[in-house]
Scaffold this motif. Structure first.
Motif, PDB file in Angstrom:
ATOM      1  N   ASN A  22       0.814  -1.209   0.000  1.00 12.33           N
ATOM      2  CA  ASN A  22       0.000   0.000   0.000  1.00 12.33           C
ATOM      3  C   ASN A  22       0.849   1.260   0.000  1.00 12.33           C
ATOM      4  N   GLU A  23       1.807   1.264   0.920  1.00 10.19           N
ATOM      5  CA  GLU A  23       2.738   2.387   1.039  1.00 10.19           C
ATOM      6  C   GLU A  23       3.445   2.634  -0.288  1.00 10.19           C
ATOM      7  N   ARG A  24       3.895   1.534  -0.848  1.00  7.38           N
ATOM      8  CA  ARG A  24       4.636   1.586  -2.087  1.00  7.38           C
ATOM      9  C   ARG A  24       3.773   2.165  -3.193  1.00  7.38           C
ATOM     10  N   PHE A  25       2.544   1.654  -3.251  1.00 11.80           N
ATOM     11  CA  PHE A  25       1.604   2.089  -4.276  1.00 11.80           C
ATOM     12  C   PHE A  25       1.316   3.582  -4.129  1.00 11.80           C
ATOM     13  N   LYS A  26       1.125   3.996  -2.879  1.00 12.33           N
ATOM     14  CA  LYS A  26       0.844   5.419  -2.620  1.00 12.33           C
ATOM     15  C   LYS A  26       2.018   6.297  -3.030  1.00 12.33           C
ATOM     16  N   LEU A  27       3.207   5.834  -2.643  1.00  9.42           N
ATOM     17  CA  LEU A  27       4.413   6.606  -2.951  1.00  9.42           C
ATOM     18  C   LEU A  27       4.642   6.677  -4.467  1.00  9.42           C
ATOM     19  N   GLU A  28       4.353   5.553  -5.102  1.00  9.76           N
ATOM     20  CA  GLU A  28       4.535   5.496  -6.549  1.00  9.76           C
ATOM     21  C   GLU A  28       3.617   6.505  -7.251  1.00  9.76           C
ATOM     22  N   ASN A  29       2.366   6.537  -6.794  1.00 11.31           N
ATOM     23  CA  ASN A  29       1.420   7.497  -7.381  1.00 11.31           C
ATOM     24  C   ASN A  29       1.808   8.931  -7.070  1.00 11.31           C
ATOM     25  N   GLU A  83      12.860   1.290  -9.604  1.00 10.93           N
ATOM     26  CA  GLU A  83      12.108   0.027  -9.605  1.00 10.93           C
ATOM     27  C   GLU A  83      10.920   0.078 -10.544  1.00 10.93           C
ATOM     28  N   THR A  84      10.255   1.225 -10.580  1.00  8.39           N
ATOM     29  CA  THR A  84       9.025   1.336 -11.355  1.00  8.39           C
ATOM     30  C   THR A  84       9.285   1.770 -12.795  1.00  8.39           C
ATOM     31  N   GLY A  85      10.498   2.159 -13.071  1.00 10.10           N
ATOM     32  CA  GLY A  85      10.805   2.595 -14.431  1.00 10.10           C
ATOM     33  C   GLY A  85      10.544   4.080 -14.645  1.00 10.10           C
ATOM     34  N   LEU A  86       9.928   4.712 -13.647  1.00  8.79           N
ATOM     35  CA  LEU A  86       9.622   6.143 -13.757  1.00  8.79           C
ATOM     36  C   LEU A  86      10.888   6.987 -13.901  1.00  8.79           C
ATOM     37  N   ILE A  87      12.004   6.411 -13.512  1.00 11.29           N
ATOM     38  CA  ILE A  87      13.273   7.140 -13.553  1.00 11.29           C
ATOM     39  C   ILE A  87      13.628   7.610 -14.961  1.00 11.29           C
ATOM     40  N   VAL A  88      13.170   6.884 -15.965  1.00 12.21           N
ATOM     41  CA  VAL A  88      13.521   7.257 -17.334  1.00 12.21           C
ATOM     42  C   VAL A  88      12.882   8.608 -17.678  1.00 12.21           C
ATOM     43  N   GLU A  89      11.595   8.722 -17.377  1.00 15.55           N
ATOM     44  CA  GLU A  89      10.871   9.961 -17.630  1.00 15.55           C
ATOM     45  C   GLU A  89      11.404  11.089 -16.729  1.00 15.55           C
TER      46      GLU A  89
END
Ligand code: C2E
Ligand code: MG
Ligand code: MG
Ligand code: MG
Length: 282
Positions: A22-29, A83-89
């Motif tokens: 949950n924490e992870r999901f929240k942080l990711e969003n 981890e999520t790949g968001l780093i590319v953007e």
């Protein structure tokens, strides 16, 4: 009995795991929104000649201005972005931000210096060449003002590929540095083949320079080797006048650290550039 399947399912839904997910999901969003809502900002840390005065270059360091948590340091969100790949953007945003900022400063008549951007291992593939070219084009910046920092682990995973990729970047006229040097798998064979301009001596060797003869020996060897390979050396995390004196003795070229300045917001760095040199230091 279906003990295994049930067991696994049970384990998967363990409350604490659930909470972590949950924490992870929240942080990711939140991170995704941060990028959209422009909550990310870059701070700039000067890299200074050992004379302690001239600002030779700088490193751009990412921060997240979180609406509730305040200024969040990169170590608290870059791992998840990777981890999520968001780093590319996110990394592309950083490149764009830095290049356009430099161009804006130049248009304003400031004496700009090259700025280094940290590249995640996840960004270090074929796509980076096009990305860098497009960003430089978009901002109208000359390539010599952009430096890319790569860690040894990012650049040495597949050495032949890395050499080719680095050569293409170098061929565009941008500058290249190996970050955190000495903490990864320092394969000297590869180092010899890498078309890089700088080594950044990791802070872990600088910290105890005044008391640890081993660190001093390593720093001395890194400087000698770098100079032999026609690379310059930036010492990271210089906090004391004693460290500066030793690094000067060793022939280190540049220092970056709290002795002179932390990473500061863009407006503050612009004032340092305008002044042309560091204010009288410690
Ligand atoms: P790094 O690239 O090795 O950056 C140097 C870190 O050392 C920075 O931490 C800087 O604030 C800190 N530092 C500088 N001088 C001193 C000093 O005298 N004493 C101490 N104790 N620390 C000092 P920061 O800004 O928290 O960044 C941490 C790491 O996050 C960076 O390490 C880099 O690996 C990563 N990072 C930062 N910005 C970006 C980015 O835009 N993209 C990527 N992929 N990674 C980034
Ligand atoms: Mg760095
Ligand atoms: Mg570093
Ligand atoms: Mg470091």
């Amino acid at each position: 009995q279906a003990a295994d399947g049930v067991g696994q399912r049970y384990a998967f839904y363990r409350p604490e795991l659930n909470r972590d997910a949950n924490e992870r999901f929240k942080l990711e969003n939140a991170l995704r929104r941060a990028l959209e809502r422009h909550e990310l900002e870059l701070h700039y840390q000067p890299q200074i000649a050992v004379d302690g005065k001239s600002i030779v270059s700088a490193e751009a360091l990412l921060r997240w201005r979180h609406p509730e948590r305040g200024l969040v340091p990169p170590n608290d969100f870059i791992p998840l972005a990777e981890e999520t790949g968001l780093i590319v953007e996110m990394g592309e945003w950083v490149l764009h931000q830095v290049c356009c900022q430099l161009q804006a400063w130049r248009r304003a008549g400031l004496p700009v210096v090259p700025v280094a951007v940290n590249l995640s291992a996840h960004q270090f593939d074929e796509r980076i060449v096009g990305t860098v070219r497009r960003v430089l084009d978009d901002c109208g910046l000359e390539p010599g003002l952009l430096e890319l920092e790569l860690t040894e682990s990012a650049s040495m995973a597949d050495a032949d590929k890395s050499v080719a990729l680095l050569a293409r970047l170098k061929g565009m006229g941008i500058r290249l540095a190996i970050d955190d040097f000495g903490t990864g798998y320092s394969n000297l064979n590869y180092l010899k083949r890498f078309p890089v301009d700088r080594l950044k001596l990791d802070r872990s060797f600088v910290r105890d320079l005044e008391t640890d003869a081993d660190d001093l020996a390593i720093a001395r060897a890194v400087v000698a080797m770098a100079h032999g390979l026609r690379l310059s050396v930036v010492a990271e995390g210089v906090e004391t006048a004693g460290q500066l004196a030793l690094l000067t003795d060793l022939g280190c070229d540049l220092v970056q650290g709290w002795l002179f300045s932390r990473a500061v917001p863009a407006e503050e760095f612009a004032r340092l550039l305008a002044a042309g040199q560091m204010p009288a230091a410690a």
